[in-house]
Write an enzyme that holds these catalytic residues in place. Structure first.
Site, mmCIF file in Angstrom:
data_model
loop_
_atom_site.group_PDB
_atom_site.id
_atom_site.type_symbol
_atom_site.label_atom_id
_atom_site.label_comp_id
_atom_site.label_asym_id
_atom_site.label_seq_id
_atom_site.Cartn_x
_atom_site.Cartn_y
_atom_site.Cartn_z
ATOM 1 N N TYR A 1 20.643 10.571 14.199
ATOM 2 C CA TYR A 1 21.122 10.280 15.560
ATOM 3 C C TYR A 1 22.646 10.430 15.637
ATOM 4 O O TYR A 1 23.171 11.110 16.525
ATOM 5 C CB TYR A 1 20.706 8.856 15.933
ATOM 6 C CG TYR A 1 21.324 8.335 17.217
ATOM 7 C CD1 TYR A 1 20.828 8.739 18.451
ATOM 8 C CD2 TYR A 1 22.384 7.430 17.194
ATOM 9 C CE1 TYR A 1 21.390 8.263 19.635
ATOM 10 C CE2 TYR A 1 22.945 6.950 18.361
ATOM 11 C CZ TYR A 1 22.452 7.364 19.584
ATOM 12 O OH TYR A 1 23.020 6.892 20.747
ATOM 13 N N LYS B 1 25.069 13.062 17.785
ATOM 14 C CA LYS B 1 26.065 12.632 18.773
ATOM 15 C C LYS B 1 27.454 13.190 18.426
ATOM 16 O O LYS B 1 28.230 13.557 19.312
ATOM 17 C CB LYS B 1 26.108 11.101 18.850
ATOM 18 C CG LYS B 1 24.899 10.501 19.545
ATOM 19 C CD LYS B 1 24.842 10.898 21.022
ATOM 20 C CE LYS B 1 23.737 10.186 21.781
ATOM 21 N NZ LYS B 1 23.686 10.552 23.199
HETATM 22 N N1 LIG Z 1 22.216 1.575 24.684
HETATM 23 C C1 LIG Z 1 23.204 1.703 23.821
HETATM 24 O O1 LIG Z 1 23.671 0.712 23.246
HETATM 25 C C2 LIG Z 1 23.776 3.061 23.540
HETATM 26 C C3 LIG Z 1 24.796 3.158 22.597
HETATM 27 C C4 LIG Z 1 25.354 4.385 22.331
HETATM 28 C C5 LIG Z 1 24.930 5.503 23.051
HETATM 29 N N2 LIG Z 1 23.934 5.398 23.957
HETATM 30 C C6 LIG Z 1 23.495 6.600 24.668
HETATM 31 O O2 LIG Z 1 23.330 6.325 26.049
HETATM 32 C C7 LIG Z 1 22.325 7.194 26.601
HETATM 33 C C8 LIG Z 1 21.291 6.337 27.328
HETATM 34 O O3 LIG Z 1 20.672 5.499 26.381
HETATM 35 P P1 LIG Z 1 19.820 4.200 26.741
HETATM 36 O O4 LIG Z 1 20.241 3.137 25.821
HETATM 37 O O5 LIG Z 1 19.827 3.964 28.206
HETATM 38 O O6 LIG Z 1 18.377 4.683 26.219
HETATM 39 P P2 LIG Z 1 16.939 4.727 26.881
HETATM 40 O O7 LIG Z 1 16.700 3.524 27.715
HETATM 41 O O8 LIG Z 1 16.022 5.038 25.748
HETATM 42 O O9 LIG Z 1 17.031 5.986 27.858
HETATM 43 C C9 LIG Z 1 17.020 7.306 27.393
HETATM 44 C C10 LIG Z 1 16.707 8.192 28.565
HETATM 45 O O10 LIG Z 1 16.694 9.580 28.132
HETATM 46 C C11 LIG Z 1 15.535 10.201 28.669
HETATM 47 N N3 LIG Z 1 15.173 11.339 27.841
HETATM 48 C C12 LIG Z 1 14.988 11.380 26.493
HETATM 49 N N4 LIG Z 1 14.645 12.622 26.098
HETATM 50 C C13 LIG Z 1 14.614 13.379 27.222
HETATM 51 C C14 LIG Z 1 14.308 14.740 27.484
HETATM 52 N N5 LIG Z 1 13.961 15.592 26.492
HETATM 53 N N6 LIG Z 1 14.390 15.211 28.729
HETATM 54 C C15 LIG Z 1 14.726 14.378 29.745
HETATM 55 N N7 LIG Z 1 15.025 13.077 29.575
HETATM 56 C C16 LIG Z 1 14.964 12.584 28.323
HETATM 57 C C17 LIG Z 1 14.495 9.081 28.704
HETATM 58 O O11 LIG Z 1 13.492 9.314 29.664
HETATM 59 P P3 LIG Z 1 12.029 9.888 29.404
HETATM 60 O O12 LIG Z 1 11.506 9.292 28.128
HETATM 61 O O13 LIG Z 1 11.308 9.464 30.644
HETATM 62 O O14 LIG Z 1 12.227 11.368 29.330
HETATM 63 C C18 LIG Z 1 15.349 7.915 29.190
HETATM 64 O O15 LIG Z 1 15.464 7.953 30.605
HETATM 65 C C19 LIG Z 1 21.742 7.967 25.412
HETATM 66 O O16 LIG Z 1 22.322 9.240 25.346
HETATM 67 C C20 LIG Z 1 22.156 7.134 24.221
HETATM 68 O O17 LIG Z 1 22.241 7.888 23.028
HETATM 69 C C21 LIG Z 1 23.333 4.202 24.218
#
Ligand SMILES: NC(=O)c1ccc[n+]([C@@H]2O[C@H](COP(=O)([O-])OP(=O)(O)OC[C@H]3O[C@@H](n4cnc5c(N)ncnc54)[C@H](OP(=O)(O)O)[C@@H]3O)[C@@H](O)[C@H]2O)c1
Length: 233
Positions: free
Chosen positions: A152, A156
């Site tokens: 992961y 990134k």
């Molecule tokens: N939460 C944190 O603490 C954190 C920290 C660092 C970075 N981030 C980054 O922030 C972003 C959002 O993360 P989150 O925490 O909100 O995670 P999340 O709740 O798992 O959301 C991820 C989203 O990406 C979508 N997705 C995944 N693969 C996809 C694909 N092939 N095509 C279209 N949509 C896709 C998922 O929807 P579907 O499954 O419906 O497609 C979901 O809406 C990510 O890029 C993550 O790496 C989050």
């Protein structure tokens, strides 16, 4: 403003889409694979702002047909002022147990899907528009690293460097490109990465920050990887 946000079916992207939908002047195309969750997103957005212009589209940024998406965006938005590449997936597995296929899956979802999206949307993006990639502190050079997150975090880091390269290359056509390297926000993905950890930042707070930055950040930043972290993770 005309906005595309990916990964809008849950977590941070869901909340950012709601935030953007509060302004009835914004036209938002919200993408993710889960159509049922996108239907819920639209219901909630309309419940908060009946006049919102939110268009959910079930779309897989890795595997689906971009030509039909481009046609839909042309008909719905015309031009794209902001593209938020927020979709992401995470594997939490020790490095030695992570297969090459799983590494490839991380790179496809967290880098190549965004490359594909950017390449197809560029033709609709005028001078002055903003591409905002959502990175991670896991991929931020010099940050603390964690067991199980090699695939992961490496994906990134690739997205971060892509941001710097595109800011330079797309500067010729006046498009700004930035990346927010998130620390933590309370979502399903955070729970998968750090089971039991409670983030001081809620998903809606991070979603609001991202929505605001997407609208204004390119006035002040270009080609920047900005840490958005109060704690590690
Ligand atoms: N939460 C944190 O603490 C954190 C920290 C660092 C970075 N981030 C980054 O922030 C972003 C959002 O993360 P989150 O925490 O909100 O995670 P999340 O709740 O798992 O959301 C991820 C989203 O990406 C979508 N997705 C995944 N693969 C996809 C694909 N092939 N095509 C279209 N949509 C896709 C998922 O929807 P579907 O499954 O419906 O497609 C979901 O809406 C990510 O890029 C993550 O790496 C989050």
């Amino acid at each position: 403003m005309n906005i595309i946000i990916t990964g809008a079916s849950s977590g941070i992207g869901f909340e950012a889409a709601i935030e953007l939908a509060l302004d009835s002047k914004n036209k938002i195309v919200a993408l993710a694979r889960s159509s049922d969750k996108l239907t819920k997103l639209l219901e909630i957005a309309k419940g908060i702002n009946p006049d919102c212009q939110l268009y959910p589209v079930a779309f897989d940024i890795v595997n689906d047909d971009y030509q039909s998406l481009v046609s839909f965006i042309q008909n719905t938005l015309g031009q794209v002022d902001i593209l938020i590449n927020n979709a992401g997936v995470l594997i939490n597995k020790p490095f030695v147990e992570t297969s090459l296929g799983e590494f490839a899956q991380m790179l496809e979802s967290n880098v190549l899907g965004h490359v594909n999206m950017i390449q197809h949307m560029l033709k609709l993006m005028p001078t002055g528009s903003h591409i905002l990639n959502i990175g991670s502190m896991g991929g931020f050079t010099g940050s603390v690293k964690f067991k199980g997150l090699a695939a992961y975090s490496a994906s990134k880091a690739a997205l971060h460097t892509l941001t710097e390269c595109l800011a330079y290359e797309l500067g010729e056509i006046g498009i700004k490109v930035n990346c927010l390297a998130l620390g933590s926000a309370q979502t399903e993905m955070l729970e998968a990465a750090f089971p039991g950890y409670e983030s001081p930042v809620l998903a809606f707070e991070m979603g609001k920050y991202i929505a605001d930055f997407a609208k204004t950040g390119h006035k002040f930043f270009n080609g920047k990887i900005l840490p958005v972290a109060v704690t590690t993770p």
